[in-house]
Design an enzyme around this catalytic site. Structure first.
Site, mmCIF file in Angstrom:
data_model
loop_
_atom_site.group_PDB
_atom_site.id
_atom_site.type_symbol
_atom_site.label_atom_id
_atom_site.label_comp_id
_atom_site.label_asym_id
_atom_site.label_seq_id
_atom_site.Cartn_x
_atom_site.Cartn_y
_atom_site.Cartn_z
ATOM 1 C CG HIS A 64 -0.407 0.360 2.501
ATOM 2 N ND1 HIS A 64 0.042 -0.571 3.408
ATOM 3 C CD2 HIS A 64 -0.211 1.562 3.086
ATOM 4 C CE1 HIS A 64 0.490 0.030 4.489
ATOM 5 N NE2 HIS A 64 0.346 1.337 4.320
ATOM 6 C CG ASP A 109 0.253 -3.968 3.009
ATOM 7 O OD1 ASP A 109 0.658 -3.495 1.929
ATOM 8 O OD2 ASP A 109 -0.045 -3.274 3.997
ATOM 9 C CB SER A 203 2.748 2.583 5.998
ATOM 10 O OG SER A 203 1.532 2.449 6.654
#
EC number: 3.4.21.-
Length: 257
Positions: A64, A109, A203
C-alpha cells in the site's frame, strides 16, 4: 550542499501533509544514528513511507506504499542536517504478490523494489537480514520510522524514532478486530497497555527481531497506541522464498496462498 538542504527542508515541509492513513512511532525515542542504517524513506510529492534495505539493489516495503514517481532515500537521519552519506535512488522495478496488487489489509501487503542502481554500504547505509525463522510470541522487537509521534493530532519529527514492542498472539488482534480471518500471514505486535505503537508515516517500515526483519508495518487503529489494539505487520518469513526467487531473477515467482 545547498540543493541538499533545499530538498531536506522540502521534505520536512511536506511530510506533515503527506501521510496516508497508515502507521507511525508513538511513545518512542529518537533512534541512535547507528541503529537504523537499513531504514529507507520512500517519498513523492504526495506522501511518504518507510522501507528496509535488504541488499545493495533491493528494498522491502508494504504494497500500500506504492506510489508514482517514487524516490528512495537512504542514509538519512536528520532531515534538517544533511550529510555526505545520504543516497537517493528511484525505483527501477516493483514486484507485488498479485499482479493486480489486489492485496487486503490482512494479507499480501508486501512490495519488493529494485533500485535503479546499487548503493555502496557505509557507516549509515547497510542491509538488514531476512528472517531465518519466524518470531515467537513474546519476542521483543524494534520499530522505527519518521512517522507521527503524537496521535490523533499528528506531529512529525525530523529524525526517526524507535521503540520496543512485543510479538503477541494473533488472537489479541482478532479480539480487537473480530472481522479478521481466523488465519493470516500477518504478525500481531504492540504493547497491550497502549502508549507505544507505529502510526501515520511509518507504513512499510521494519519490525526488527533479533537483528532480522520479521515484519513490515501494515496497518493499525486511529488514534494509534490504544490499549488492547496492537498493530498489524506483514509476516516477512512467510514470503522469504518469494523474495529470494524474485531477487534471483525469477520474476514470475508466486507468493504463498
Amino acid at each position: 550542499m545547498v540543493l541538499i538542504r533545499v530538498l531536506a527542508n522540502l521534505l520536512l515541509l511536506q511530510l506533515s501533509h503527506a501521510q496516508k492513513s497508515s502507521e507511525l512511532v508513538v511513545g518512542g525515542d529518537e533512534c541512535n544514528i547507528n541503529e537504523h542504517r537499513s531504514l529507507v524513506f520512500l517519498y513523492n510529492s504526495s506522501f511518504g513511507c518507510g522501507g528496509t534495505l535488504i541488499n545493495q539493489e533491493w528494498v522491502l516495503s508494504a504494497a500500500h506504499c506504492d506510489m508514482e514517481n517514487m524516490r528512495i532515500y537512504l542514509g538519512w537521519h536528520n532531515f534538517s542536517l544533511p550529510n555526505m552519506n545520504q543516497k537517493r535512488r528511484v525505483a527501477k522495478e516493483k514486484f507485488f504478490c498479485l499482479s493486480s496488487k489486489n492485496y487486503t489489509e490482512w494479507d499480501k501487503d508486501i512490495m519488493l523494489i529494485k533500485m535503479n542502481r546499487p548503493v555502496t554500504y557505509s557507516t549509515h547505509v547497510a542491509p538488514l537480514s531476512l528472517p531465518s525463522s519466524p518470531p515467537s510470541v513474546g519476542s521483543v522487537c524494534r520499530i522505527m520510522g519518521w512517522g507521527a509521534i503524537t496521535s490523533p493530532n499528528e506531529t512529525y519529527p525530523d529524525v526517526p524514532h524507535c521503540a520496543n514492542i512485543n510479538i503477541l498472539n494473533y488472537t489479541v488482534c482478532r479480539a480487537a478486530h473480530p472481522w479478521l480471518p481466523a488465519q493470516s500471514r500477518t504478525l500481531c505486535a504492540g504493547i497491550l497497555q497502549g502508549g507505544i505503537d507505529t502510526c501515520k508515516g511509518d507504513s512499510g517500515g521494519p519490525l526488527i527481531c533479533n537483528g532480522q526483519i520479521q515484519g513490515i508495518v501494515s496497518w493499525g487503529d486511529n488514534p494509534c497506541a490504544q490499549p488492547l489494539k496492537p498493530g498489524h505487520y506483514t509476516n516477512v518469513f512467510d514470503y522469504t522464498d518469494w523474495i529470494q526467487s524474485i531477487i534471483a531473477g525469477n520474476t514470475t515467482a508466486t507468493c504463498p496462498p
